[in-house]
Write an enzyme that holds these catalytic residues in place. Structure first.
Site, PDB file in Angstrom:
ATOM      1  CG  ASP A  95      -1.841   1.142   1.318  1.00  0.00           C
ATOM      2  OD1 ASP A  95      -1.877   1.925   0.351  1.00  0.00           O
ATOM      3  OD2 ASP A  95      -2.535   1.271   2.333  1.00  0.00           O
ATOM      4  NE  ARG A 128       1.563   3.073   7.791  1.00  0.00           N
ATOM      5  CZ  ARG A 128       0.248   3.120   7.960  1.00  0.00           C
ATOM      6  NH1 ARG A 128      -0.295   4.174   8.543  1.00  0.00           N
ATOM      7  NH2 ARG A 128      -0.528   2.140   7.532  1.00  0.00           N
ATOM      8  CD  GLN A 168      -3.862  -0.783   9.927  1.00  0.00           C
ATOM      9  OE1 GLN A 168      -3.823   0.396  10.255  1.00  0.00           O
ATOM     10  NE2 GLN A 168      -4.200  -1.155   8.698  1.00  0.00           N
ATOM     11  CG  ASP A 183     -11.025   8.316   7.292  1.00  0.00           C
ATOM     12  OD1 ASP A 183     -10.748   7.217   6.776  1.00  0.00           O
ATOM     13  OD2 ASP A 183     -10.421   9.374   7.019  1.00  0.00           O
ATOM     14  CD  GLU A 204      -8.181   7.944  10.110  1.00  0.00           C
ATOM     15  OE1 GLU A 204      -7.754   6.937   9.533  1.00  0.00           O
ATOM     16  OE2 GLU A 204      -7.958   9.118   9.730  1.00  0.00           O
ATOM     17  CB  SER A 246      -9.144   4.555   6.932  1.00  0.00           C
ATOM     18  OG  SER A 246      -8.071   3.655   6.745  1.00  0.00           O
TER      19      SER A 246
END
Length: 345
Positions: A56, A110, A125, A245, A258, A261
């Protein structure tokens, strides 16, 4: 490095108790989620080969952490940034019937993340994906799934309260749905993040539909990659998009928060439209994942990611994600947090 420090902040649990509470939250949430959405757990990769289109690229600018593989003639592998595409391939490979799906633990790095109260270099996640029927590609079905997920949040919050009665529930009984275009019309003078804040403050829990397509002012509410969620297809409510979201009001940070998503995934037709709209068609049409999807080899699906550390941080009323996960933090961040009774792992 933007940080927010709640006034007179104190952790709700001592470290040893908090570690146990984190495990209980994770165990309880994934068990109830799998029951509600009819998901079975699968093992996921930590890295995939570069150049396949399976990884992704998030909003399209984040660099994937990569390395050469010695026994594959130096072919490069990339640490996953999410498993949005990989999961859909597995739905097809396992021939999972409509109404059923899979979930997994996704761990990512990330490197380009801007570190603050809720962002870290390490991302954990639950990634989930469920096969759907053609007639379920609509906003009504999207809302049905979101309500199921929100019900899981409510049940876990009650479980935390039973175990730790001083952490009282804050979530409203129901989640509110609003399209990003409706938010723009209600708050035309605010930025997208400011509009999210106002909606979350007003409703307590809100699902914002339509993330990725330009709104009437020519701007997107937020970026979304063109090759998993469907953000271009007109829906039955007169707007564009079949994704969104899930955002909560965080009472500790006093801001929108958040937690997930998700969305109905692209068809071959909407994938081509989104790739062209993003200027990515020629670049990606020949990649393995995109060839499979454009060729009709992958099942229709809905899916998303739900932040594990974010969930624990919310339910345990923590002020920084580093209180519930081990990562790397700048020393100046650690010191600033210590001065406000926040100890990072």
């Amino acid at each position: 490095m933007a940080l927010s420090f709640p006034r007179d902040y104190r952790p709700r649990l001592v470290p040893e108790t908090q570690e146990q509470a984190i495990k209980e939250i994770k165990d309880t949430f994934q068990r109830i989620l799998s029951e509600e959405l009819h998901l079975r757990r699968v093992t996921a990769p930590l890295f995939v080969l570069s150049g396949t289109g399976i990884n992704d690229d998030l909003s399209g600018v984040e660099r994937a952490v990569s390395f050469p593989v010695k026994d594959m003639d130096g072919a490069r592998a990339e640490v996953v940034q999410s498993l949005a595409k990989w999961k859909r391939i597995k739905l097809g490979a396992y021939q999972i019937a409509p109404g059923y799906g899979l979930y997994t633990d996704m761990n990512a790095i990330r490197a380009d993340e801007e570190l603050d109260n809720i962002h870290s270099l390490y991302v954990d996640q639950w990634d989930w994906e469920r096969t759907i029927r053609p007639e379920e590609r609509n906003v009504a079905f999207l809302k049905e799934i979101v309500r199921k997920i929100y019900d899981v949040l409510l049940r876990v919050e009650q479980a935390v309260y039973r175990a730790h009665p001083h952490i009282t529930p804050v979530l409203p009984d129901d989640i509110v749905f609003v399209h990003a275009e409706e938010l723009l019309r209600e708050y035309p003078g605010l930025s997208p993040k400011e509009r999210e804040n106002e909606a979350a403050r007003k409703y307590g829990a809100v699902f914002i539909i339509g993330i990725g397509a330009p709104l009437s002012d020519g701007r997107k509410h937020d970026d979304r990659a063109p090759d998993y969620d469907d953000w271009i297809t007109p829906n039955e409510e007169g707007f564009a998009g079949l994704n969104g979201d899930l955002i909560l009001w965080n009472p500790v940070l006093e801001s929108a928060y958040e937690i997930s998503s998700m969305g109905i995934r692209v068809t071959p037709e909407s994938l081509e439209k989104q790739l062209r709209a993003s200027g990515k068609y020629d670049e990606r049409k020949g990649l393995k994942y995109h060839r499979m999807l454009l060729g009709g080899e992958l099942p229709l699906s809905i899916g998303g990611g739900i932040g594990q550390s974010r969930l624990c941080m919310f339910f345990l009323r923590c002020a920084h994600i580093g209180e519930v996960q081990a990562s790397i933090w700048p020393e100046e961040m650690r010191e600033a947090c210590r001065q406000h009774n926040i100890e990072l792992k």
